[in-house]
Scaffold this motif. Structure first.
Motif: not given
Length: 230
Positions: A147-155, A215-223
């Motif tokens: 899950i940790s690597n998948f989170k980085l890929k989502a970011i 599973l869907n691993i999601e991330a959002s960014v505000s830049v």
């Protein structure tokens, strides 16, 4: 993961070359989703004992629980993958139609264990639990060990999405991106895939096929990008 680090280094390198007094910025949000196939299955199982005497209810529960734990170890469950998550002793009341009152009928003792296993072994395990004196399976859920690597890929995907939006927004404006002023990252914890609670009878349960889904691993960014005139 390397791709994400390269992106961040690139943008912050641009930021160091930007004019400190530059006030022209562009705020953009980005979203990234990674779909993963779970490889870990977990179940919560419960053992129940009921008796008019609370001490006896706990004694019988303790014996049943010890027998179940030993049997699970023989089935190949490792100690690190078995844990007690709940232990309760509560009164049981029975309603009397004549007196219209609830009368104490006894006590119920209950212990719940969490078991983790690879998905390919979980079907066999579930087919065996009814033979071990287990009364309930409270839930079955699936997760990923990566899950940790998948989170980085989502970011990483979220950053790419934000950059694409920013570049599209600046077309024909005469501005270009020269750096990043700020990045805010929000991770969405993936919700495990659950099966409903069900009771077990003591008859033999056929081998149960396990389909874990995805599973869907999601991330959002505000830049906030720093801009300058071309």
């Amino acid at each position: 993961m390397k791709k994400l680090f390269v992106l961040l280094i690139f943008f912050f390198a641009l930021a160091t070359n930007a004019n400190a007094n530059e006030n022209t910025t562009l705020s953009v949000s980005g979203h990234g989703i990674i779909t993963a196939i779970p490889d870990i299955a977990s179940i919560d199982i419960s053992i129940i004992s009921q008796s008019p005497d609370p001490a006896k209810a706990m004694f019988v529960l303790s014996k049943k629980a010890n027998d179940v734990v030993k049997a699970l170890f023989k089935l190949g469950i490792k100690k690190d993958n078995l844990s007690t998550t709940n232990l309760t002793l509560e009164p049981v009341y029975q309603y009397d139609d004549k007196t219209k009152t609830n009368n104490l009928a006894g006590y119920k003792a209950k212990e719940t264990f969490n078991i983790k296993s690879s998905i390919d072994k979980m079907g066999f395990l579930i087919s065996k639990v009814s033979e071990l004196g287990i009364d309930e399976i409270n839930r079955i859920y699936f997760e990923s060990s990566n899950i940790s690597n998948f989170k980085l890929k989502a970011i990483e995907k979220a950053m790419e999405d934000a950059l694409l939006k920013a570049q599209s927004a600046l077309i024909n404006t005469g501005y270009q991106i020269i750096g990043i002023k700020n990045i805010s990252i929000t991770e969405k914890t993936p919700v495990p895939i659950y099966f409903d609670k069900f009771m077990l009878n003591k008859s033999s349960v056929p081998s149960m096929p396990i389909e874990a889904g995805r599973l869907n691993i999601e991330a959002s960014v505000s830049v906030i990008y720093i801009l300058e005139k071309k």
